[in-house]
Motif scaffolding. Structure first.
Motif, PDB file in Angstrom:
ATOM      1  N   SER A  22      -9.928  30.198  -2.290  1.00 21.79           N
ATOM      2  CA  SER A  22      -9.776  31.663  -2.278  1.00 21.79           C
ATOM      3  C   SER A  22     -11.010  32.353  -1.711  1.00 21.79           C
ATOM      4  O   SER A  22     -10.883  33.325  -0.966  1.00 21.79           O
ATOM      5  CB  SER A  22      -9.443  32.186  -3.678  1.00 21.79           C
ATOM      6  N   THR A  23     -12.192  31.856  -2.019  1.00 25.59           N
ATOM      7  CA  THR A  23     -13.393  32.500  -1.474  1.00 25.59           C
ATOM      8  C   THR A  23     -13.557  32.191   0.020  1.00 25.59           C
ATOM      9  O   THR A  23     -13.986  33.056   0.780  1.00 25.59           O
ATOM     10  CB  THR A  23     -14.668  32.104  -2.248  1.00 25.59           C
ATOM     11  N   LEU A  56     -11.640  34.531   2.111  1.00 23.61           N
ATOM     12  CA  LEU A  56     -12.196  35.890   2.166  1.00 23.61           C
ATOM     13  C   LEU A  56     -13.320  36.044   3.189  1.00 23.61           C
ATOM     14  O   LEU A  56     -13.814  37.156   3.393  1.00 23.61           O
ATOM     15  CB  LEU A  56     -12.725  36.296   0.781  1.00 23.61           C
ATOM     16  N   VAL A  99      -9.233  37.808  -4.213  1.00 23.80           N
ATOM     17  CA  VAL A  99     -10.312  38.125  -5.158  1.00 23.80           C
ATOM     18  C   VAL A  99      -9.844  37.867  -6.592  1.00 23.80           C
ATOM     19  O   VAL A  99     -10.581  37.304  -7.411  1.00 23.80           O
ATOM     20  CB  VAL A  99     -10.798  39.579  -4.975  1.00 23.80           C
ATOM     21  N   ALA A 100      -8.610  38.270  -6.905  1.00 20.40           N
ATOM     22  CA  ALA A 100      -8.063  38.031  -8.248  1.00 20.40           C
ATOM     23  C   ALA A 100      -7.972  36.533  -8.537  1.00 20.40           C
ATOM     24  O   ALA A 100      -8.304  36.076  -9.647  1.00 20.40           O
ATOM     25  CB  ALA A 100      -6.695  38.686  -8.387  1.00 20.40           C
ATOM     26  N   GLN A 101      -7.526  35.755  -7.551  1.00 19.95           N
ATOM     27  CA  GLN A 101      -7.422  34.309  -7.739  1.00 19.95           C
ATOM     28  C   GLN A 101      -8.798  33.686  -7.946  1.00 19.95           C
ATOM     29  O   GLN A 101      -8.964  32.794  -8.785  1.00 19.95           O
ATOM     30  CB  GLN A 101      -6.715  33.660  -6.554  1.00 19.95           C
ATOM     31  N   ALA A 102      -9.759  34.136  -7.171  1.00 28.18           N
ATOM     32  CA  ALA A 102     -11.127  33.608  -7.316  1.00 28.18           C
ATOM     33  C   ALA A 102     -11.661  33.909  -8.716  1.00 28.18           C
ATOM     34  O   ALA A 102     -12.249  33.035  -9.363  1.00 28.18           O
ATOM     35  CB  ALA A 102     -12.041  34.202  -6.244  1.00 28.18           C
ATOM     36  N   GLY A 103     -11.447  35.123  -9.193  1.00 24.98           N
ATOM     37  CA  GLY A 103     -11.919  35.493 -10.533  1.00 24.98           C
ATOM     38  C   GLY A 103     -11.242  34.691 -11.636  1.00 24.98           C
ATOM     39  O   GLY A 103     -11.899  34.211 -12.568  1.00 24.98           O
ATOM     40  N   SER A 145      -6.685  40.433   0.586  1.00 22.15           N
ATOM     41  CA  SER A 145      -8.009  40.361  -0.042  1.00 22.15           C
ATOM     42  C   SER A 145      -7.975  40.594  -1.548  1.00 22.15           C
ATOM     43  O   SER A 145      -8.640  39.871  -2.287  1.00 22.15           O
ATOM     44  CB  SER A 145      -8.995  41.313   0.636  1.00 22.15           C
ATOM     45  N   ASN A 146      -7.212  41.565  -2.033  1.00 20.07           N
ATOM     46  CA  ASN A 146      -7.162  41.800  -3.485  1.00 20.07           C
ATOM     47  C   ASN A 146      -6.590  40.592  -4.220  1.00 20.07           C
ATOM     48  O   ASN A 146      -7.077  40.207  -5.292  1.00 20.07           O
ATOM     49  CB  ASN A 146      -6.343  43.045  -3.804  1.00 20.07           C
TER      50      ASN A 146
END
Length: 165
Positions: A62-63, A66, A14-18, A10-11
């Motif tokens: 990526s989202t 999640l 989330v980093a890839q999505a950002g 998950s981390n």
């Protein structure tokens, strides 16, 4: 696929999505700032579209990964379809660029083609593996994300800096 396996990723997701969302915004700004020039140079609108597609694709993948308690078959389908659509549209844009005979150096299109292949095909492989029930598919997401970000930064440089030369 158990909840702990997804939680471990998950981390990273989330980093890839950002990162993908930020670079997508940067491409939008680059095109907006240099819109007249982008429209006047043959092939740059296609390059901008490829960049937006690849980065937005990385964001969507990526989202989607999640989403809690999603069946692996659903995720595999989403990743495979996304990767295939990204590859197909970008390849079509590149073929259209090749037909225009712009006189640009050949390495321009070769770079775009390599970036598309290295960015999109790992997503397709990931989707196939996830559809087959293999968690190894998650590890194939990493090169897709990394090459998508590299392609995004490369295109942002072209659309913000190189375009002014």
């Amino acid at each position: 696929m158990d909840a702990n396996f997804i939680a471990d990723w998950s981390n990273y997701l989330v980093a890839q999505a950002g990162a993908a969302a930020t670079l997508t915004g940067l491409i939008f700004v680059a095109v907006s700032i240099n819109l007249r020039r982008v429209l006047s140079v043959e092939g740059l609108t296609g390059r901008a579209a490829e960049s937006l597609l690849q980065l937005f694709g990385a964001l969507a993948i990526s989202t989607n990964a999640l989403i809690p308690r999603q069946p692996m078959v659903a995720l595999g389908t989403e990743v495979l379809v996304s990767g295939a659509v990204l590859w197909l549209i970008q390849t079509a844009l590149q073929l259209r660029y090749l037909r225009t005979k712009t006189g640009h150096p050949r390495y321009w299109i070769v770079t775009r083609i390599v970036q598309t292949q290295f960015s999109s095909l790992p997503f397709c492989i990931s989707g196939i593996l996830l559809l087959r029930g293999s968690t190894t598919g998650f590890y194939w997401l990493a090169p897709g994300f990394i090459f998508s970000l590299v392609a995004g930064v490369s295109s942002a440089w072209v659309l913000l800096v190189e375009i002014l030369r």
